[in-house]
Design a protein around this motif. Structure first.
Motif, short mmCIF file in Angstrom:
data_model
loop_
_atom_site.label_atom_id
_atom_site.label_comp_id
_atom_site.label_asym_id
_atom_site.label_seq_id
_atom_site.Cartn_x
_atom_site.Cartn_y
_atom_site.Cartn_z
N TYR A 62 0.84 -1.21 0.00
CA TYR A 62 0.00 0.00 0.00
C TYR A 62 0.88 1.25 0.00
O TYR A 62 0.59 2.24 -0.69
N ALA A 63 1.96 1.20 0.76
CA ALA A 63 2.85 2.36 0.93
C ALA A 63 3.60 2.73 -0.36
O ALA A 63 4.10 3.85 -0.47
N LEU A 64 3.68 1.81 -1.30
CA LEU A 64 4.38 2.10 -2.56
C LEU A 64 3.74 3.25 -3.32
O LEU A 64 4.42 3.99 -4.05
N THR A 65 2.43 3.41 -3.15
CA THR A 65 1.72 4.45 -3.90
C THR A 65 1.06 5.49 -3.00
O THR A 65 0.26 6.30 -3.45
N HIS A 66 1.37 5.44 -1.70
CA HIS A 66 0.76 6.39 -0.77
C HIS A 66 1.81 6.95 0.19
O HIS A 66 2.80 6.29 0.50
N GLU A 67 1.56 8.16 0.66
CA GLU A 67 2.46 8.79 1.62
C GLU A 67 2.29 8.16 3.00
O GLU A 67 1.32 7.46 3.26
N LYS A 68 3.27 8.40 3.87
CA LYS A 68 3.32 7.75 5.17
C LYS A 68 2.06 7.98 6.01
O LYS A 68 1.54 7.05 6.62
N GLN A 69 1.56 9.21 6.02
CA GLN A 69 0.38 9.52 6.83
C GLN A 69 -0.85 8.77 6.31
O GLN A 69 -1.66 8.28 7.10
N THR A 70 -0.97 8.67 4.99
CA THR A 70 -2.10 7.95 4.40
C THR A 70 -2.01 6.46 4.72
O THR A 70 -3.01 5.81 5.00
N THR A 71 -0.77 5.93 4.70
CA THR A 71 -0.56 4.52 5.07
C THR A 71 -0.92 4.30 6.53
O THR A 71 -1.50 3.26 6.88
N MET A 72 -0.60 5.26 7.39
CA MET A 72 -0.94 5.17 8.81
C MET A 72 -2.46 5.13 8.99
O MET A 72 -3.00 4.34 9.77
N ASP A 73 -3.17 5.96 8.24
CA ASP A 73 -4.64 5.97 8.31
C ASP A 73 -5.22 4.63 7.86
O ASP A 73 -6.17 4.11 8.46
N PHE A 74 -4.66 4.08 6.79
CA PHE A 74 -5.07 2.76 6.27
C PHE A 74 -4.87 1.70 7.35
O PHE A 74 -5.76 0.88 7.61
N HIS A 75 -3.72 1.73 7.99
CA HIS A 75 -3.39 0.78 9.06
C HIS A 75 -4.38 0.88 10.22
O HIS A 75 -4.87 -0.14 10.72
N HIS A 76 -4.70 2.10 10.62
CA HIS A 76 -5.62 2.29 11.75
C HIS A 76 -7.01 1.75 11.45
O HIS A 76 -7.67 1.18 12.33
N GLN A 77 -7.46 1.88 10.22
CA GLN A 77 -8.77 1.36 9.85
C GLN A 77 -8.77 -0.16 9.88
O GLN A 77 -9.70 -0.78 10.40
N LEU A 78 -7.73 -0.76 9.33
CA LEU A 78 -7.65 -2.23 9.29
C LEU A 78 -7.45 -2.81 10.68
O LEU A 78 -7.99 -3.88 11.01
N LYS A 79 -6.68 -2.10 11.49
CA LYS A 79 -6.34 -2.61 12.83
C LYS A 79 -7.59 -2.86 13.68
O LYS A 79 -7.66 -3.86 14.41
N GLY A 80 -8.60 -1.98 13.58
CA GLY A 80 -9.81 -2.15 14.36
C GLY A 80 -10.48 -3.49 14.08
O GLY A 80 -10.89 -4.20 15.00
N ALA A 81 -10.57 -3.84 12.80
CA ALA A 81 -11.19 -5.11 12.40
C ALA A 81 -10.32 -6.30 12.80
O ALA A 81 -10.83 -7.33 13.26
N ILE A 82 -9.02 -6.15 12.64
CA ILE A 82 -8.09 -7.25 12.94
C ILE A 82 -8.11 -7.59 14.43
O ILE A 82 -8.12 -8.77 14.82
N LEU A 83 -8.14 -6.56 15.29
CA LEU A 83 -8.17 -6.82 16.74
C LEU A 83 -9.46 -7.53 17.14
O LEU A 83 -9.46 -8.37 18.05
N ASP A 84 -10.56 -7.21 16.46
CA ASP A 84 -11.81 -7.92 16.72
C ASP A 84 -11.71 -9.38 16.29
O ASP A 84 -12.25 -10.28 16.94
N ALA A 85 -11.01 -9.61 15.17
CA ALA A 85 -10.81 -10.98 14.68
C ALA A 85 -9.96 -11.79 15.65
O ALA A 85 -10.19 -12.99 15.84
N VAL A 86 -9.00 -11.10 16.30
CA VAL A 86 -8.17 -11.76 17.32
C VAL A 86 -9.05 -12.15 18.51
O VAL A 86 -8.97 -13.27 19.02
N ASP A 87 -9.91 -11.20 18.93
CA ASP A 87 -10.82 -11.47 20.06
C ASP A 87 -11.78 -12.62 19.76
O ASP A 87 -12.16 -13.38 20.66
N GLU A 88 -12.15 -12.76 18.48
CA GLU A 88 -13.07 -13.83 18.08
C GLU A 88 -12.36 -15.17 17.94
O GLU A 88 -12.99 -16.20 17.71
#
Length: 309
Positions: free
Chosen positions: A66-92
């Motif tokens: 993802y970072a190949l075509t996006h700046e660092k801050q945009t990649t960070m935002d992408f990560h934060h969105q995915l992280k919420g779902a991933i942590l729920d998947a861990v809890d499940e």
């Protein structure tokens, strides 16, 4: 036929279901669209990745791609969105270990971003081009944004009830979703965006006459569907007539802030007026102006000290 295990579900499918379960109806439509855009990026970058197979190495590779075509801050935002779902998947119990731990955020080198704003003389030249008729038009909109620094969506959402003429203030409590096909009121960007903006007596008098016959609960500038490009193109024409740099409506917000800073208004007051969540946002956005003012202050300090003999 064996039933498909939940852990065998594709990650992008899990993420889409997670958005619909936890985000739809809970966040602003503009923010919701960003989540769906992130879901599309997962489809493009990791179409076959299963939720149960997601580990730290694979997640880091997804972010790297993802970072190949996006700046660092945009990649960070992408990560934060995915992280919420991933942590729920861990809890499940769908993922054994949290794959987002100790992740490295990368990104392509950001392009040089120089905020466009007008100086005081250019603003005066622009305002001379305005056709301020007896009825509300986009020239009045441009005048108001220049004098208040409101965001485009905040100014569009203004109704007669949002004007407190006795105290010469505009109450910012909502925005207008101009990106929707029908258009509708929606919440402000954040809690800090809810504010009261002082206006000068002349602007207060002008608008008190302009909107006296407008429905108190209806937007004063919105007559039909509004496109950001329409207003920006009109502003572009005015800038060309005035023979000044071409800026956007958002550029007028920057212009408003820069004029206040150059006039000696404190960063704290500018941050409050713009509806920034913290002074840090204001400092980062207008760093070049603040540096210029610091240099001017240093000159004043040296001149003052040289007189102490």
């Amino acid at each position: 036929m064996a039933r498909k295990k939940k852990s065998d579900q594709l990650f992008h499918e899990y993420f889409e279901e997670w958005i619909e379960l936890y985000k739809v109806g809970a966040i602003r439509s503009v923010t919701l669209q960003k989540y769906y855009m992130s879901q599309q990026r997962i489809v493009e970058l990791a179409p076959h990745l299963k939720i149960g197979e997601l580990n730290r190495k694979q997640y880091q590779q997804l972010l790297n791609d993802y970072a190949l075509t996006h700046e660092k801050q945009t990649t960070m935002d992408f990560h934060h969105q995915l992280k919420g779902a991933i942590l729920d998947a861990v809890d499940e119990g769908l993922i054994e270990k949290n794959p987002t731990r100790k992740i490295i955020i990368k990104g392509k080198k950001p392009g040089e971003k120089k905020i466009k704003f007008l100086n005081q003389f250019e603003v005066q030249a622009l305002l001379k081009q305005l056709n301020l008729t007896e009825e509300i038009n986009w020239d009045w909109f441009i005048l108001l944004v220049t004098k208040t620094g409101l965001r485009f969506s905040e100014a569009l959402a203004l109704t007669p009830d949002d004007f407190d003429f006795s105290k010469q203030k505009i109450i910012v409590s909502k925005t207008w979703n101009y990106k929707g096909t029908m258009g509708e009121f929606q919440p402000t960007k954040n809690e800090s965006s809810k504010r009261k903006v002082q206006i000068d007596w002349q602007t207060a008098m002008q608008f008190s006459q302009l909107i006296k016959n407008v429905d108190k609960n209806k937007p004063i500038f919105v007559k039909s569907r509004v496109f950001n490009s329409t207003v920006n193109n009109h502003l572009k024409t005015l800038c060309m007539k005035a023979d000044i740099p071409i800026i956007t409506i958002h550029g007028l917000r920057h212009t408003h802030a820069s004029l206040l800073l150059f006039a000696g208004v404190s960063i704290a007051s500018v941050a409050t007026r713009l509806g920034h969540s913290s002074m840090t946002t204001t400092q980062e956005t207008y760093l070049h102006i603040i540096h210029e003012l610091e240099n001017q202050d240093n000159d004043k300090i040296m001149r003052h000290l040289s007189l102490l003999m």
